[in-house]
Design an enzyme around this catalytic site. Structure first.
Site, PDB file in Angstrom:
ATOM      1  N   ASN A 183      56.868  -5.364  56.859  1.00  0.00           N
ATOM      2  CA  ASN A 183      56.813  -6.750  57.308  1.00  0.00           C
ATOM      3  C   ASN A 183      57.240  -6.792  58.774  1.00  0.00           C
ATOM      4  O   ASN A 183      57.729  -5.802  59.311  1.00  0.00           O
ATOM      5  CB  ASN A 183      57.675  -7.659  56.418  1.00  0.00           C
ATOM      6  N   GLY A 206      48.640  -6.066  48.241  1.00  0.00           N
ATOM      7  CA  GLY A 206      49.646  -6.403  47.232  1.00  0.00           C
ATOM      8  C   GLY A 206      50.070  -7.856  47.355  1.00  0.00           C
ATOM      9  O   GLY A 206      49.249  -8.766  47.231  1.00  0.00           O
ATOM     10  N   TYR A 236      50.640  -9.594  49.845  1.00  0.00           N
ATOM     11  CA  TYR A 236      49.949 -10.319  50.916  1.00  0.00           C
ATOM     12  C   TYR A 236      48.566 -10.795  50.487  1.00  0.00           C
ATOM     13  O   TYR A 236      47.906 -11.519  51.219  1.00  0.00           O
ATOM     14  CB  TYR A 236      49.867  -9.470  52.177  1.00  0.00           C
ATOM     15  N   SER A 249      48.073  -4.682  52.817  1.00  0.00           N
ATOM     16  CA  SER A 249      47.891  -6.123  52.603  1.00  0.00           C
ATOM     17  C   SER A 249      47.306  -6.503  51.249  1.00  0.00           C
ATOM     18  O   SER A 249      47.119  -7.679  50.971  1.00  0.00           O
ATOM     19  CB  SER A 249      47.046  -6.763  53.724  1.00  0.00           C
ATOM     20  N   ASP A 304      52.694   7.849  43.414  1.00  0.00           N
ATOM     21  CA  ASP A 304      53.792   7.287  44.189  1.00  0.00           C
ATOM     22  C   ASP A 304      53.704   7.804  45.619  1.00  0.00           C
ATOM     23  O   ASP A 304      53.827   9.012  45.850  1.00  0.00           O
ATOM     24  CB  ASP A 304      55.109   7.703  43.527  1.00  0.00           C
ATOM     25  N   ILE A 305      53.499   6.920  46.570  1.00  0.00           N
ATOM     26  CA  ILE A 305      53.345   7.333  47.965  1.00  0.00           C
ATOM     27  C   ILE A 305      54.590   8.049  48.486  1.00  0.00           C
ATOM     28  O   ILE A 305      54.491   8.916  49.341  1.00  0.00           O
ATOM     29  CB  ILE A 305      52.972   6.128  48.855  1.00  0.00           C
ATOM     30  N   VAL A 308      55.652  -1.594  48.543  1.00  0.00           N
ATOM     31  CA  VAL A 308      55.641  -0.276  49.191  1.00  0.00           C
ATOM     32  C   VAL A 308      56.807  -0.165  50.168  1.00  0.00           C
ATOM     33  O   VAL A 308      57.480   0.868  50.233  1.00  0.00           O
ATOM     34  CB  VAL A 308      54.295  -0.040  49.923  1.00  0.00           C
ATOM     35  N   ASP A 309      57.048  -1.224  50.921  1.00  0.00           N
ATOM     36  CA  ASP A 309      58.125  -1.228  51.911  1.00  0.00           C
ATOM     37  C   ASP A 309      59.473  -0.918  51.260  1.00  0.00           C
ATOM     38  O   ASP A 309      60.223  -0.048  51.713  1.00  0.00           O
ATOM     39  CB  ASP A 309      58.156  -2.589  52.610  1.00  0.00           C
TER      40      ASP A 309
END
Length: 170
Positions: A24, A120, A122, A118, A10-11, A33-34
Site C-alpha cells: 500500500n 485481491g 483492491y 490489485s 505461497d509467495i 500479500v503485504d
C-alpha cells in the site's frame, strides 16, 4: 521474453532472487500479500521500508528492500491501483509490473515471483488483472529470465494458467 510460469503456493517461500509485494502507499505493512511478506520477512523488511520510503510510495511505482528471513534476497514493493476505491487507470496497474521488472534489472535479479497485483482486496477484475500481468511481463525487455506468477488460490492460479496457455497457442 522471460519464461512465465503460474505457481500455486505461497509467495513467501519461493526460491527466487526477488519477490514482489503488492504494497500500500504507506509502505508499513498491511493485509493480504503485504502482511504475509512482512510476517515472513520479519522486522528487517519494515525497518528497510521505513528507511527507504519515509514518505511511502506512489501508486504504479516500485522500490526494493531486503527480504529479511525469506529465501529471496530482495522484496520489490509496488503499489497497485485500488479498483474498489475508484482507482481504475489500467496504466497504473501495467506500471506496477513494468517498474518491478526495471527494479529487478537494477538489482541484477534473474528470477522473480509476482503476486497478481490489485486482484485481491483492491478488487481489480480478475481476467483483466491476469491479462495486464501476462501481457506486460511477456512484452518487457528485461534481463530477468524466470518469472513466476504465484497464486494462493486455485481460482487465480487457473486463470493465470489459462491466459498463459492461450498466449502460447498464438
Amino acid at each position: 521474453m522471460p519464461a512465465i510460469t503460474a505457481v500455486l503456493g505461497d509467495i513467501t517461500t519461493q526460491q527466487v532472487d526477488a519477490v514482489v509485494n503488492a504494497a500500500n502507499n504507506g509502505m508499513r505493512g498491511g493485509g493480504g500479500v503485504d502482511g504475509a511478506i512482512h510476517r515472513a520477512g520479519g522486522p528487517a523488511v519494515l525497518r528497510d521500508c521505513i528507511a527507504r520510503f519515509p514518505n511511502g510510495l506512489a501508486t504504479g511505482d516500485a522500490g526494493w528492500t531486503t527480504a529479511g528471513e525469506m529465501p529471496a534476497t530482495w522484496v520489490i514493493h509496488t503499489v497497485g491501483p485500488n479498483f474498489a476505491a475508484g482507482e481504475r487507470d489500467r496504466s497504473l496497474l501495467v506500471s506496477c509490473y513494468r517498474r518491478a521488472l526495471e527494479v529487478a534489472d537494477e538489482l541484477g535479479a534473474q528470477s522473480i515471483a509476482f503476486p497478481l497485483i490489485s486482484a485481491g482486496v483492491y478488487a481489480w477484475p480478475l481476467d483483466d488483472a491476469v491479462a495486464a500481468a501476462v501481457d506486460t511481463i511477456a512484452s518487457s525487455s528485461t534481463g530477468v529470465d524466470d518469472v513466476r506468477i504465484v497464486a494462493f488460490s486455485p481460482r487465480v492460479h487457473d486463470a493465470v494458467e489459462r491466459t498463459l496457455d492461450q498466449r502460447s497457442a498464438r
